[in-house]
Design a protein around this motif. Sequence first.
Motif, mmCIF file in Angstrom:
data_model
loop_
_atom_site.group_PDB
_atom_site.id
_atom_site.type_symbol
_atom_site.label_atom_id
_atom_site.label_comp_id
_atom_site.label_asym_id
_atom_site.label_seq_id
_atom_site.Cartn_x
_atom_site.Cartn_y
_atom_site.Cartn_z
ATOM 1 N N SER A 136 0.816 -1.218 0.000
ATOM 2 C CA SER A 136 0.000 0.000 0.000
ATOM 3 C C SER A 136 0.848 1.266 0.000
ATOM 4 N N LEU A 139 0.520 2.755 -3.259
ATOM 5 C CA LEU A 139 -0.731 3.485 -3.424
ATOM 6 C C LEU A 139 -0.595 4.900 -2.881
ATOM 7 N N VAL A 140 0.078 5.039 -1.726
ATOM 8 C CA VAL A 140 0.296 6.370 -1.150
ATOM 9 C C VAL A 140 1.113 7.226 -2.112
ATOM 10 N N VAL A 143 -1.151 8.412 -4.854
ATOM 11 C CA VAL A 143 -1.990 9.534 -4.416
ATOM 12 C C VAL A 143 -1.194 10.835 -4.438
ATOM 13 N N PHE A 146 -0.895 12.032 -7.975
ATOM 14 C CA PHE A 146 -2.188 12.538 -8.433
ATOM 15 C C PHE A 146 -2.447 13.949 -7.898
ATOM 16 N N LEU A 147 -2.157 14.160 -6.601
ATOM 17 C CA LEU A 147 -2.373 15.489 -6.008
ATOM 18 C C LEU A 147 -1.417 16.520 -6.584
ATOM 19 N N TYR A 165 4.016 16.806 -1.433
ATOM 20 C CA TYR A 165 3.587 15.698 -2.289
ATOM 21 C C TYR A 165 4.747 15.197 -3.138
ATOM 22 N N THR A 199 0.974 4.747 5.248
ATOM 23 C CA THR A 199 -0.482 4.817 5.350
ATOM 24 C C THR A 199 -0.920 5.536 6.616
ATOM 25 N N LEU A 203 -0.274 9.470 4.427
ATOM 26 C CA LEU A 203 -1.563 9.555 3.730
ATOM 27 C C LEU A 203 -2.518 10.528 4.415
ATOM 28 N N VAL A 207 -4.295 13.976 2.584
ATOM 29 C CA VAL A 207 -5.728 14.147 2.336
ATOM 30 C C VAL A 207 -6.356 15.173 3.271
ATOM 31 N N THR A 223 -7.933 5.646 9.879
ATOM 32 C CA THR A 223 -6.620 5.213 9.396
ATOM 33 C C THR A 223 -5.807 4.557 10.498
#
Length: 564
Positions: A136, A139-140, A143, A146-147, A165, A199, A203, A207, A223
């Motif tokens: 994961s 995945l972070v 993200v 993406f940001l 980021y 995570t 993360l 967010v 979380t």
Amino acid sequence: GIIFGSALLLIQIYPENYKNPLRWLIVYACGGLAISIISISDSAVFVIAMIPMALFQFYNAVKHRRRSLYLTTAVSIILAALLCLTPFYRIIYGMIQLVMEQSGAYTLAHCVPLMTGNELNIEITKGIFWLFVRFSWLLVGGVAIFLMLTRKRASLKDNIYWLGYAAIAITTIIMIQRAGGRIDLSSSSRILWASLVYTAILLPFMVSPLLNNCLQRLAFMITWGFIIGLTGQQVEKCSLALSTPITPILQPEYTVDGKAVGFPELGSNFAIAKNHLEYLQHNKHIIDSILTPQETYLDMTHNSTGYAYFQRRPPLRYVSYNYIVSDKQAKRAVDTLRKNPVTLVLIKGRSVDFHEGLLPLRSYWLYRYLMDEYRPFQDIYGQIWMIRRGEEQRLKNLPELKPDSLDNIELLNQSFKDLTIDAYPKCWGNSFERLLPRLRPVMDLSHYIKPESNIIRLKNNEFETSGGAVLSIVPPHNVDSDFLYIEFDIPVWGYWFKINWTDNLAENRQTHIEFWGGGSQFLIPLYSAPGWVKNSHYKIFILTLPKEYQGKFNINRLELFKRQ
């Protein structure tokens, strides 16, 4: 290390800190140095990832606080020059050298199974969900990217978050080699811990600007609850801790006066296990009987504290061979020992066990140096040692020498040979093309294969077996080699694979290597068995395939190699 790095990142992204570029650079330099000293391998990832932020802050400092920047730079240069008068610069250089030289250990070997049925018997660690949890951290990083691409940069705070980021995205990319390439077969691996920290800490930071205060709190609670639940059965552990009666202990059961037992550095009232104290006393007696007070010994059991107990300086930079993994490190260690040879080596005692393999698989050149330059012996207490060739006369006055133990190869098997080498042949076989430049071909054995039992030859090197096939390989003469490479046309399924060889001097020694199936390419480290290295007689191989492996197959390649 990942936690320290994450903490430094979050501190440096805090808007109040970011407004003062000079202070920011000072905190970055001092904090980055501090966390790298604590854990350079993981913390340095975050220090590197924050370089773009540092360059931007340096630009701001030159633009707005040039005079203060010049003054700070001058002071820093003076302090650095003063530090060069101390061993500090050697410490930093050694740490950087360690990271650079060990980095190859995480890129050469691939295709290690993430989980094995024998190692993992907990339901929570099985299945696709657990694999998703393990990875994961990727995945972070996704993200974060993406940001970076979608978030507007309309204010200073937006710019700060954007750089944050970017730092997280960079750490994710760097961590692929550090965590993704790490060889961990246990349920909690470096991959998992990277994912937990990413995570649980990074993360929520990313967010949180997208949420209002209530949603932020809820997101953090969910979380953290998720992470705590994954790291173990915390509810059960907390209940056990609360229900366990607390019994105060006024004094440990067994304490000693360090000076009275021969170890004054332990103090006057030191708690130590009785059998461990006896082990230290026995070893100190052996070392003091063989060596002069100015000489030292080499410990190959990972018990580096022995150097302090016995008041002998470590002969190598790394007191544990667990850190001597690259060829450069091992060859430099051998060069050091050649220039300043030690007379005595402890190779088996109260060893600290590591799962990365014993000395032959972990540090080849150091292993071969000891095999060539030293002779094994055993004391009456059970410890196994090696004495440098030409120094054997020192053992004549040692009553603790076990009779007839000098040069007993079985002692080398007990000290250096893994009972099984698990997935090493399969992993190295899967990386064979990348490892090939490090190998020198010795002999092609594909023309010397002979079926023995539970197998028939169809044509050339195509065979058919009903399970448990046995093949013999009879080379025309004895050859000096380190590896046997076998390549099948279809994967060899089954748990145990076995290679035997003849040994005219074997007696009761183990002349075989066992490993896992599960692949079609196997690079087998024959040298990992001391009996193979010491036996200079003509050898015949016996290859036993797993019982589960049945049907037709073809041996495409069978060849001996020598390490370069």
